[in-house]
Design a protein around this motif. Sequence first.
Motif, mmCIF file in Angstrom:
data_model
loop_
_atom_site.group_PDB
_atom_site.id
_atom_site.type_symbol
_atom_site.label_atom_id
_atom_site.label_comp_id
_atom_site.label_asym_id
_atom_site.label_seq_id
_atom_site.Cartn_x
_atom_site.Cartn_y
_atom_site.Cartn_z
ATOM 1 N N UNK A 226 30.896 38.499 28.839
ATOM 2 C CA UNK A 226 30.882 38.481 30.129
ATOM 3 C C UNK A 226 31.913 39.650 30.466
ATOM 4 N N UNK A 227 31.031 41.191 31.263
ATOM 5 C CA UNK A 227 31.632 42.431 31.640
ATOM 6 C C UNK A 227 31.812 42.182 33.025
ATOM 7 N N UNK A 228 33.301 42.497 33.488
ATOM 8 C CA UNK A 228 33.505 42.580 35.086
ATOM 9 C C UNK A 228 33.573 43.640 35.497
ATOM 10 N N UNK B 147 36.323 38.939 30.841
ATOM 11 C CA UNK B 147 36.445 38.112 31.191
ATOM 12 C C UNK B 147 37.308 36.808 30.054
ATOM 13 N N UNK B 148 38.493 36.415 29.905
ATOM 14 C CA UNK B 148 38.837 35.276 28.666
ATOM 15 C C UNK B 148 39.148 36.487 27.367
ATOM 16 N N UNK B 149 39.644 37.924 27.924
ATOM 17 C CA UNK B 149 39.814 39.369 27.363
ATOM 18 C C UNK B 149 41.244 39.464 27.466
ATOM 19 N N UNK B 150 42.343 38.179 27.314
ATOM 20 C CA UNK B 150 43.581 39.215 28.311
ATOM 21 C C UNK B 150 44.245 39.923 27.763
ATOM 22 N N UNK B 151 44.137 40.266 26.011
ATOM 23 C CA UNK B 151 44.496 41.616 25.913
ATOM 24 C C UNK B 151 43.612 42.915 25.294
ATOM 25 N N UNK B 152 42.555 42.571 25.717
ATOM 26 C CA UNK B 152 41.333 43.890 26.030
ATOM 27 C C UNK B 152 40.619 44.058 24.120
ATOM 28 N N UNK B 153 41.107 43.054 23.750
ATOM 29 C CA UNK B 153 40.276 43.415 21.958
ATOM 30 C C UNK B 153 38.982 43.177 22.408
ATOM 31 N N UNK B 154 38.122 42.661 22.657
ATOM 32 C CA UNK B 154 36.970 42.466 22.811
ATOM 33 C C UNK B 154 36.470 43.329 23.545
#
Length: 626
Positions: free
Chosen positions: A262-264, A458-465
């Motif tokens: 999910x790209x924001x 989205x749903x990637x709070x630490x930016x790992x994905x």
Amino acid sequence: MVEEGALLWEPSPEVIGNAKITRFAEWLGRPEHDYDALWRWSVESPEEFWPAVWDYFSVVGDRGDGPVVSGTMPGAKWFGGAALNYAANALRGDSGRLAVIARDETGGRRTLTYGELAEEVARVRAGLVRHGVTRGDRVAAYLPNTPEALVAFLATASLGAIWSSCSPDFGASSVVDRFTQITPKVLIAVDRYRYNGREFDRSDVVADIAARLPGLAATVVVGAESWEELRSRPAPLDFEPVPFDHPLWVVYSSGTTGLPKPIVHGHGGIVLEHLKALSFHQDLGEQDVFFWYTTTGWMMWNFLVGGLLVGATVVLYDGSAAHPRTDALWRLAAEEGVTYFGTGAPYIIASMREGVRPSGLDRLRGVGSTGSPLPPEGFAWLYEVLPKVQLGSFSGGTDVCTGFVGAVPLLPIRAGVISCRCLGALVESFDPDGKPLIGEVGELVVTRPMPSMPVMFWNDPDGTRYEESYFAEYPGVWRHGDWIKILPDGGCVIYGRSDSTLNRGGVRMGTSEFYRVVERFPAVADSLVIDTGQLGQEGRLLLYVTMAEGEALTDALVRELKNALRTELSPRHVPNEIIEVPGIPRTLSGKKLEVPVRKILLGTPVEKAANTGAMANPEVLKHFVP
């Protein structure tokens, strides 16, 4: 055979003098019409270039007093302290000018002026507010390419809420895989759509999707009472000022494992990027009628509606590109006086093979091609039938919602060659060691940040994905997943995907989505899906299956598998052939070898395509040799 690089078109002094990029260069005090110098300045001095774009177009909003760009990739921040709204910039056209022409397969036609569009947006905005939608909430859409989709998007953006859409040919599972990640508050959908002369009932699918979306407050069906209620009350149109990187929409790009990404994208990055791309590279402005064949499930829809930012009239088409005949889109363009015609490369190839001879296109200045590489033969055919237009072959992606490389009115067009790297995009070709290449094929990378790069997943709070998706191969450098050759004069040739993501009719989908459907069948022990498309041709979609013990690949099972893929993914993703093999090639760690098998199918010898020493079952590769 058409020779790659053969000269097909050169800009006349009149074309160069009237080009919008020429006016920008003159405004900058750079009247020399040297594109390479302008490009180098744009990538070497982003702190000057991007504010110049803001000022040149008088972007509606407050630029703020923070730094233009701070930090490096991943995580670079743009225009600290800025406040703006995409919808305010899209709806500033003169109220009496035509904003939208909507057409469908049946010949139906609707239009909206900028004033009428703004009024509809205000009505739907008020309806969303009544459903409790506020800044930061998500509005999901399961809609065809119609005015209602555009109106609902702009209404959502005006509130600072976040838009996300899928086209109604997507099956319930594909939609749910996307929308459950963002937990929308409102779903706007259609209960039926028309394609290729047939009508499809989606009422059960919409009910299924709605039932599986946690936290959904309302479902609105276009064409039903709920839509009429949503837009029933006139209201003043207001725009919520949001920070530069405030989420505008969520689009989806699939990798090879897990759920779709999910790209924001942010309001500011998209406004600046689309102003730059549409005006300077595609030469669009207030006098243009802008068409691109797309659905709401492809980022080209987001790009098409960006035509409003430059004051163009956008043409929305709902239906098949080839109904009732292959020339359907060309006839549409002639009837509507389209000045810029955009499509996927496979449509140009199909038109060439069918002997289509477009006519009545007196106003047409430009043709855009994207989705997959256009081969030299496609370039040559277009100039045979439309010798005066500028062909813009563009390559970019959902990930940035624009093109990295494309055309510009200052440069010639050569067969099979993309004219240039786009302004603000520092594109390079890297070898496996991260060294730049010129005149050789390498990985397409971007070595400096662009404003329209994702603000997050989205749903990637630490930016790992996010980091793993683009920066794992070359730390601090964006690896896009395309093969590219950059020529000494700055031209580019794209050779297709360097990863295994599927691209069918412009809709990218990860192989994992296939496997979730196929391997649900008890008779299937394992599977592998390969898209053989390359160089502007969609190619074949091949599904290999290994059967469970005691099971066989019967005609009945083939029908069941194809029907499941059609229903749960989309009609575009039904395999051309389903083939039984004794085993699926895997690495020692268990990863399916999709890319090596694709190379084998395209003619690469097994020993060059795969590292058999790192495989758990190298003996099965022989079953994939064509």
